[in-house]
Design a protein around this motif. Sequence first.
Motif, mmCIF file in Angstrom:
data_model
loop_
_atom_site.group_PDB
_atom_site.id
_atom_site.type_symbol
_atom_site.label_atom_id
_atom_site.label_comp_id
_atom_site.label_asym_id
_atom_site.label_seq_id
_atom_site.Cartn_x
_atom_site.Cartn_y
_atom_site.Cartn_z
ATOM 1 N N GLY A 47 12.981 -29.737 21.097
ATOM 2 C CA GLY A 47 11.808 -28.890 21.309
ATOM 3 C C GLY A 47 10.497 -29.670 21.317
ATOM 4 O O GLY A 47 9.507 -29.208 21.886
ATOM 5 N N SER A 48 10.481 -30.840 20.698
ATOM 6 C CA SER A 48 9.214 -31.588 20.680
ATOM 7 C C SER A 48 9.132 -32.580 21.852
ATOM 8 O O SER A 48 8.129 -33.282 22.006
ATOM 9 C CB SER A 48 9.041 -32.301 19.335
ATOM 10 N N ARG A 49 10.172 -32.622 22.685
ATOM 11 C CA ARG A 49 10.109 -33.516 23.854
ATOM 12 C C ARG A 49 9.370 -32.835 25.006
ATOM 13 O O ARG A 49 9.296 -31.611 25.057
ATOM 14 C CB ARG A 49 11.526 -33.845 24.339
ATOM 15 N N THR A 50 8.880 -33.612 25.950
ATOM 16 C CA THR A 50 8.212 -33.032 27.119
ATOM 17 C C THR A 50 9.248 -32.291 27.960
ATOM 18 O O THR A 50 9.030 -31.154 28.389
ATOM 19 C CB THR A 50 7.561 -34.150 27.967
ATOM 20 N N VAL A 51 10.387 -32.945 28.195
ATOM 21 C CA VAL A 51 11.464 -32.288 28.936
ATOM 22 C C VAL A 51 12.440 -31.736 27.899
ATOM 23 O O VAL A 51 13.099 -32.494 27.184
ATOM 24 C CB VAL A 51 12.169 -33.280 29.890
ATOM 25 N N LYS A 52 12.491 -30.421 27.819
ATOM 26 C CA LYS A 52 13.226 -29.788 26.717
ATOM 27 C C LYS A 52 14.644 -29.380 27.100
ATOM 28 O O LYS A 52 15.266 -28.609 26.395
ATOM 29 C CB LYS A 52 12.458 -28.551 26.232
ATOM 30 N N LYS A 53 15.119 -29.846 28.243
ATOM 31 C CA LYS A 53 16.431 -29.393 28.713
ATOM 32 C C LYS A 53 17.461 -30.505 28.697
ATOM 33 O O LYS A 53 17.137 -31.653 28.986
ATOM 34 C CB LYS A 53 16.290 -28.944 30.174
ATOM 35 N N GLY A 308 16.423 -21.356 14.312
ATOM 36 C CA GLY A 308 17.272 -20.378 15.008
ATOM 37 C C GLY A 308 17.544 -20.793 16.443
ATOM 38 O O GLY A 308 18.657 -20.614 16.957
ATOM 39 N N LEU A 309 16.552 -21.367 17.072
ATOM 40 C CA LEU A 309 16.734 -21.827 18.454
ATOM 41 C C LEU A 309 17.777 -22.957 18.512
ATOM 42 O O LEU A 309 18.725 -22.916 19.306
ATOM 43 C CB LEU A 309 15.358 -22.268 18.997
ATOM 44 N N ALA A 310 17.614 -23.944 17.640
ATOM 45 C CA ALA A 310 18.562 -25.070 17.627
ATOM 46 C C ALA A 310 19.962 -24.599 17.246
ATOM 47 O O ALA A 310 20.971 -25.032 17.820
ATOM 48 C CB ALA A 310 18.089 -26.134 16.642
#
Length: 324
Positions: A47-53, A308-310
């Motif tokens: 989540g803290s990366r620029t590309v989150k996928k 929760g997201l992770a």
Amino acid sequence: MKTWRMGSGDPQRNAQGRLCHLLTLEGLRDVEIIELLDTAASFLDLGSRTVKKIPLLRGRTIVNLFYENSTRTRSTFELAAKRLSADVLNMAIASSSVNKGETLLDTVDNLLAMQVDGFILRHSEAGAAHLLARHLGEQAWVVNAGDGQHAHPTQALLDLFTIRHLVGPIHERVVLILGDVLHSRVARSLIQGLSILGCPQIRVLGPRTLVPPELVHLGVHVFQDDRAALEGVDVLYALRMQKERMDVQPLPSLEEYHRRFGLTPERIRLAAPGAVILHPGPMNRGVELTSELADGPQALILDQVTHGLALRMAVLARLAGGSG
Ligand code: ASP
């Protein structure tokens, strides 16, 4: 330890014993839970990366099927699926043919005819996710995102994650669950998860009318006196007063509840030094806890959402067959 049972067999496992749906924490092994928590930890910094996928579930199709209101669970499941590169279909139940009388299973069969891979189901009826899992077998997987007052396994997993990640090993921590346990699927699942991971003391505090007496048979320590309940507690877990599930008024008023059981700065001074506050949301400020505490340093309520997201990424990766 006894647990809440939902019929015979284990509908969340296939013939080889592999977890093919996530319906409840009941019957999960500690290693299975720990593996999910470890996988979630590996997704946390995404989540803290620029590309989150990442491409783990590229090409898979996941349906969000929410028959009951939701903010955090629905949106974190959607984001979790998208961050794993799956395609997500958010069914707008209010504007679907459910309003013309279509049953859950007919709706699902139609979606299955569109070759979807899995369903995330929230429903007001206890047992709805089990029913769907039995119907689908291994054609598609199901995650229970909350069924009536019965279970909310991913909420419990993210709570366990939060305690383990920010407080310490669960087998060394005392946890107090406060409030409306009777109507709470969150409390049921959390008690199961804490027991599986060896929590040494699970305490419950609340009005007599909102604490099911059978909890004592599950090894839970039930308190009515706040001072005794709070002493030495590391984790304070405040439950929402679920007015929508109450047929009769269980208390004189919410003010009275707050006065006797609500978390206040004075009350949490009775807990262990460094005690933290969790809440599954949505909060009723001034009822379950004061705003000062909700926004203060001891509250891990927004960390729960991030986790929760992770955690939901980990669950999707596991069920959809990714290596996670
Ligand atoms: N959001 C949680 C649930 O869906 C808790 C609550 O609503 O009080 O069960």
